[in-house]
Design a protein around this motif. Structure first.
Motif, mmCIF file in Angstrom:
data_model
loop_
_atom_site.group_PDB
_atom_site.id
_atom_site.type_symbol
_atom_site.label_atom_id
_atom_site.label_comp_id
_atom_site.label_asym_id
_atom_site.label_seq_id
_atom_site.Cartn_x
_atom_site.Cartn_y
_atom_site.Cartn_z
ATOM 1 N N ALA A 137 37.350 46.284 60.250
ATOM 2 C CA ALA A 137 37.188 44.928 60.778
ATOM 3 C C ALA A 137 37.060 43.923 59.634
ATOM 4 C CB ALA A 137 35.957 44.852 61.677
ATOM 5 N N LEU A 138 36.772 44.399 58.426
ATOM 6 C CA LEU A 138 36.650 43.534 57.255
ATOM 7 C C LEU A 138 37.982 43.453 56.534
ATOM 8 C CD1 LEU A 138 33.328 44.918 55.717
ATOM 9 C CD2 LEU A 138 33.602 42.885 57.135
ATOM 10 N N SER A 139 38.237 42.324 55.907
ATOM 11 C CA SER A 139 39.407 42.223 55.030
ATOM 12 C C SER A 139 39.162 41.117 54.023
ATOM 13 C CB SER A 139 40.689 41.955 55.822
ATOM 14 O OG SER A 139 40.708 40.642 56.306
ATOM 15 N N ALA A 140 39.835 41.222 52.881
ATOM 16 C CA ALA A 140 39.742 40.207 51.835
ATOM 17 C C ALA A 140 41.116 40.047 51.209
ATOM 18 C CB ALA A 140 38.716 40.622 50.787
ATOM 19 N N ASP A 141 41.459 38.811 50.873
ATOM 20 C CA ASP A 141 42.758 38.532 50.271
ATOM 21 C C ASP A 141 42.879 39.155 48.892
ATOM 22 O OD1 ASP A 141 43.536 37.030 52.450
ATOM 23 O OD2 ASP A 141 42.950 35.119 51.558
ATOM 24 N N LEU A 142 44.122 39.376 48.472
ATOM 25 C CA LEU A 142 44.393 39.789 47.105
ATOM 26 C C LEU A 142 44.839 38.558 46.340
ATOM 27 C CD1 LEU A 142 46.302 43.172 47.539
ATOM 28 C CD2 LEU A 142 43.844 42.746 47.430
ATOM 29 N N GLY A 143 44.230 38.355 45.182
ATOM 30 C CA GLY A 143 44.562 37.210 44.341
ATOM 31 C C GLY A 143 44.875 37.677 42.931
ATOM 32 N N MET A 144 45.046 36.727 42.031
ATOM 33 C CA MET A 144 45.413 37.030 40.662
ATOM 34 C C MET A 144 44.296 36.579 39.730
ATOM 35 S SD MET A 144 47.962 38.486 39.284
ATOM 36 C CE MET A 144 48.750 38.506 40.876
ATOM 37 N N SER A 145 43.911 37.445 38.793
ATOM 38 C CA SER A 145 42.919 37.088 37.786
ATOM 39 C C SER A 145 43.645 36.869 36.461
ATOM 40 C CB SER A 145 41.870 38.192 37.640
ATOM 41 O OG SER A 145 40.989 37.898 36.574
ATOM 42 N N PHE A 146 43.909 35.604 36.140
ATOM 43 C CA PHE A 146 44.626 35.295 34.902
ATOM 44 C C PHE A 146 43.769 35.546 33.669
ATOM 45 C CE2 PHE A 146 47.102 33.053 38.057
ATOM 46 C CZ PHE A 146 48.386 33.403 37.681
ATOM 47 N N GLU A 147 42.438 35.404 33.817
ATOM 48 C CA GLU A 147 41.562 35.655 32.668
ATOM 49 C C GLU A 147 41.450 37.140 32.343
ATOM 50 O OE1 GLU A 147 38.709 34.959 36.197
ATOM 51 O OE2 GLU A 147 40.602 34.148 35.510
ATOM 52 N N HIS A 148 41.943 37.999 33.204
ATOM 53 C CA HIS A 148 41.936 39.444 32.967
ATOM 54 C C HIS A 148 43.358 40.004 32.932
ATOM 55 C CE1 HIS A 148 37.779 38.793 34.482
ATOM 56 N NE2 HIS A 148 37.524 39.570 33.457
ATOM 57 N N GLY A 149 44.280 39.276 32.327
ATOM 58 C CA GLY A 149 45.623 39.790 32.105
ATOM 59 C C GLY A 149 46.499 39.869 33.337
ATOM 60 N N ARG A 150 46.344 38.902 34.263
ATOM 61 C CA ARG A 150 47.179 38.842 35.471
ATOM 62 C C ARG A 150 46.973 40.030 36.401
ATOM 63 N NH1 ARG A 150 52.339 35.560 34.601
ATOM 64 N NH2 ARG A 150 51.871 34.352 32.778
ATOM 65 N N ARG A 151 45.756 40.531 36.431
ATOM 66 C CA ARG A 151 45.462 41.666 37.311
ATOM 67 C C ARG A 151 45.318 41.202 38.744
ATOM 68 N NH1 ARG A 151 41.075 45.506 34.723
ATOM 69 N NH2 ARG A 151 41.607 46.671 36.579
#
Length: 195
Positions: A160-174
């Protein structure tokens, strides 16, 4: 038995009718038997596709990053709906797996790893590929947002839970699990190759 099958069939049809099919860049529905590149909607240096990569202290490419320009399509993935159905409607539980497993990694299957402090990142493989870090398995979903798509993570422990996937540019585009921003993407079918 026949009644149970009919109920399941009608529920599946009703679910599919209420959901929109996920389309690739050519307007074709995603096919679970095909391979696709997941590409950023941005162009130039902000663009690029998703690929396995060695980040942080990893010995092997067990992290998922975005390429460094739109010239980098990344590596193709396969989408497997859970339960297995024909085409892929939006908001369907999915397993995502890189079509080719990198050397030294147990699997190309996506998972999440708590390897950036309190931040969960998207990785591949199993717990043995992320020694010393907590992993959380689950499913992924594709959601339509205007004329593009976003991905989210759904943990096995509570679907029932979900979270979006985003980009961490400060960690090498992870690729990271984040409800603050999302990775805007589209899908391009990969040309069949001999993996």
């Amino acid at each position: 038995m026949k009644t149970l099958f009919l109920i399941f069939f009608f529920l599946l049809v009703a679910f599919t009718i209420n959901s929109e099919l996920v389309l690739d860049i050519n307007g074709e529905p995603l096919d679970p038997s095909a391979q696709y590149f997941i590409l950023s909607t941005f162009r130039g240096a902000a663009g690029g596709g998703l690929r396995p990569f060695k980040a942080g202290n990893s010995t092997y490419p067990v992290n998922v990053i975005k390429g460094f320009s739109d010239l980098d399509s990344g590596e193709p993935v396969k989408f497997t709906p859970v339960p297995k159905i024909g085409l892929i409607p939006t908001d369907t539980l999915l397993e995502i797996k890189f079509a080719k497993t990198p050397e030294g990694v147990s699997s190309g299957k996506w998972t999440t790893v708590k390897d950036l402090g309190e931040t969960w990142t998207v990785g591949i493989g199993g717990p043995q590929d992320h020694e010393g870090y907590e992993t959380l398995s689950g499913f992924f979903k594709i959601h339509k947002v205007d004329n593009r798509y976003k991905l989210s993570f759904v943990p096995h422990i509570n679907t029932a839970l979900s979270a979006d996937l985003g980009m961490s540019f400060e960690h090498g585009r992870r690729l990271v699990v984040s409800n603050e921003y999302f990775y805007q993407c589209y899908f391009r079918k990969a040309v069949a190759t001999s993996f």
